[in-house]
Design a protein around this motif. Sequence first.
Motif, PDB file in Angstrom:
ATOM      1  N   MET A  90      -3.120   1.494   9.328  1.00  0.00           N
ATOM      2  CA  MET A  90      -2.982   0.302   8.498  1.00  0.00           C
ATOM      3  C   MET A  90      -1.628   0.278   7.801  1.00  0.00           C
ATOM      4  O   MET A  90      -1.152   1.290   7.299  1.00  0.00           O
ATOM      5  N   THR A  91      -1.035  -0.916   7.782  1.00  0.00           N
ATOM      6  CA  THR A  91       0.171  -1.169   6.999  1.00  0.00           C
ATOM      7  C   THR A  91      -0.150  -2.332   6.070  1.00  0.00           C
ATOM      8  O   THR A  91      -0.776  -3.311   6.492  1.00  0.00           O
ATOM      9  N   SER A  92       0.261  -2.229   4.813  1.00  0.00           N
ATOM     10  CA  SER A  92       0.013  -3.327   3.871  1.00  0.00           C
ATOM     11  C   SER A  92       1.314  -3.749   3.210  1.00  0.00           C
ATOM     12  O   SER A  92       2.238  -2.956   3.058  1.00  0.00           O
ATOM     13  N   TRP A  93       1.350  -5.032   2.864  1.00  0.00           N
ATOM     14  CA  TRP A  93       2.471  -5.603   2.127  1.00  0.00           C
ATOM     15  C   TRP A  93       1.891  -6.327   0.925  1.00  0.00           C
ATOM     16  O   TRP A  93       1.059  -7.228   1.071  1.00  0.00           O
ATOM     17  N   LEU A  94       2.306  -5.947  -0.270  1.00  0.00           N
ATOM     18  CA  LEU A  94       1.858  -6.593  -1.496  1.00  0.00           C
ATOM     19  C   LEU A  94       2.575  -7.928  -1.630  1.00  0.00           C
ATOM     20  O   LEU A  94       3.804  -7.978  -1.641  1.00  0.00           O
TER      21      LEU A  94
END
Length: 193
Positions: A90-94
């Motif tokens: 998983m990669t997340s961007w706020l």
Amino acid sequence: MTQEFDLDSVIRQRIRSLRLARGWSLDALAARCRLSPSNLSRIETGRRRIALDQLVPIARALDTTLDQLVESEDDEDVVIRPQACRAPGMTSWLLSRERSLHGVTVAKLRITPDHPTDAANLKVHPGRDWFTVLSGTARLHLGERVILVRTGDAAEFSTMTPHVIGAHEGPVEILTILDHNGERTHLPTTTDS
């Protein structure tokens, strides 16, 4: 000097726009902030220098704060430049301004099929989770159920049911809105530089 002049111009425009938005004449605002109408007119038109001792009562009369009246117009208060945070699969961007204790966090997640979705990774926390699928198909494990959420669909559910979101037959990208508990439970915290 140009930046100071530009901010001066923005402040004058804000005063005039707020006054007009309230439907007030120069006389009405002048009476509320104890300035003469001619002084207020000169402030709005730029024929008089703006002094701090005038801005405080003007801001108060316009039901705003001094900070809001004089805040800069640079893009940093508008544009968010998200940085990737990674965890296995998983990669997340706020996408919201900052992680909020009592508010909500908006994030984009890219989940790959190697993201762990076994029983050991099911999470429970107070609140509700919401997400929409931007591309691909999400596999939502919700208790004993497995629900496929496809591109363009959204899901909302109680987070007191054990849950985890995975990818179905390839990567999935989702946009999610999480409360503080959901953010703490679901988002990775290490940022790539």
